[in-house]
Write a protein that holds these residues in place. Structure first.
Motif, PDB file in Angstrom:
ATOM      1  N   GLY A 207       0.769  -1.387   0.522  1.00  0.00           N
ATOM      2  CA  GLY A 207       0.390   0.212   0.152  1.00  0.00           C
ATOM      3  C   GLY A 207       0.778   1.112  -0.174  1.00  0.00           C
ATOM      4  O   GLY A 207       1.675   1.605  -0.567  1.00  0.00           O
ATOM      5  N   THR A 208       1.081   2.010   1.021  1.00  0.00           N
ATOM      6  CA  THR A 208       1.797   3.560   1.085  1.00  0.00           C
ATOM      7  C   THR A 208       2.350   3.019   2.063  1.00  0.00           C
ATOM      8  O   THR A 208       3.032   3.842   3.063  1.00  0.00           O
ATOM      9  CB  THR A 208       0.601   4.032   1.476  1.00  0.00           C
ATOM     10  OG1 THR A 208      -0.109   4.372   2.398  1.00  0.00           O
ATOM     11  CG2 THR A 208      -0.230   4.765   0.378  1.00  0.00           C
ATOM     12  N   PHE A 209       2.839   1.857   2.777  1.00  0.00           N
ATOM     13  CA  PHE A 209       3.585   1.225   3.982  1.00  0.00           C
ATOM     14  C   PHE A 209       4.304   0.684   3.471  1.00  0.00           C
ATOM     15  O   PHE A 209       4.866   0.234   2.715  1.00  0.00           O
ATOM     16  CB  PHE A 209       3.294   0.598   5.239  1.00  0.00           C
ATOM     17  CG  PHE A 209       1.555   1.265   5.671  1.00  0.00           C
ATOM     18  CD1 PHE A 209       1.711   2.504   6.208  1.00  0.00           C
ATOM     19  CD2 PHE A 209       0.713   0.711   5.193  1.00  0.00           C
ATOM     20  CE1 PHE A 209       0.937   2.778   7.018  1.00  0.00           C
ATOM     21  CE2 PHE A 209      -0.704   0.949   5.705  1.00  0.00           C
ATOM     22  CZ  PHE A 209      -1.332   2.129   6.456  1.00  0.00           C
ATOM     23  N   SER A 210       5.814   1.725   3.516  1.00  0.00           N
ATOM     24  CA  SER A 210       6.981   0.617   3.424  1.00  0.00           C
ATOM     25  C   SER A 210       7.531   0.142   4.467  1.00  0.00           C
ATOM     26  O   SER A 210       7.574   0.280   5.598  1.00  0.00           O
ATOM     27  CB  SER A 210       8.432   1.562   3.378  1.00  0.00           C
ATOM     28  OG  SER A 210       9.473   1.224   3.081  1.00  0.00           O
ATOM     29  N   LEU A 211       8.089  -1.542   4.670  1.00  0.00           N
ATOM     30  CA  LEU A 211       8.407  -2.872   5.310  1.00  0.00           C
ATOM     31  C   LEU A 211       9.302  -2.172   5.544  1.00  0.00           C
ATOM     32  O   LEU A 211      10.235  -3.045   6.273  1.00  0.00           O
ATOM     33  CB  LEU A 211       7.913  -3.857   4.932  1.00  0.00           C
ATOM     34  CG  LEU A 211       6.220  -3.840   4.820  1.00  0.00           C
ATOM     35  CD1 LEU A 211       6.273  -5.054   3.771  1.00  0.00           C
ATOM     36  CD2 LEU A 211       5.807  -3.086   6.156  1.00  0.00           C
TER      37      LEU A 211
END
Length: 137
Positions: free
Chosen positions: A56-60
């Motif tokens: 989504g818009t979350f960097s892991l």
């Protein structure tokens, strides 16, 4: 030697839930991740390789490796200490994670003739396969 640099988007996956459960990812996180676009960016220059994963818009986060060198790392989802090694065989990046406790994990990213990736993840008797399409940058 193949160059794996590029951005890839997950198109389909099979048995990934079982693999994620085996490495300690909770059901809620799996459900949330499954509903969002998943992107992998690989930067490959010489012996240096990095993987950046975005859901989504979350960097892991980003993982960085020197090909052929084993290093100590804390595995993200289980917090286990492990020896990790990334190497290339033909058109495959092969990541081996050997935790101090638990089962070894082998994640292979195979560069296909069309420029896309097939990712095969194994832990114990569980195998997951994801297909990732290269996207224009």
């Amino acid at each position: 030697m193949a160059n794996f640099s590029g951005k890839y988007v997950v198109q389909n996956k099979e048995n990934v839930g079982a693999f994620l459960t085996a490495i300690g990812v909770g059901q809620a996180a799996q459900m949330m991740g499954g509903m969002m676009k998943q992107q992998l960016t690989i930067e490959h220059e010489g012996n240096g390789v990095s993987f950046t994963t975005v859901v989504g818009t979350f960097s892991l986060g980003t993982r960085e490796f020197t090909l052929g060198e084993t290093k100590d790392e804390t595995l993200k989802h289980s917090n286990l200490e492990a020896k990790v090694n990334l190497h290339i065989e033909d058109n495959k990046l092969i990541l081996t994670e050997t935790p101090n406790e638990g089962l070894e994990r082998i994640i292979t990213k195979e560069l296909l003739e069309d420029g896309n990736l097939r990712e095969t993840s194994k832990i114990g008797d569980i195998t997951a396969v994801s297909m990732l399409n290269r996207v224009a940058e």
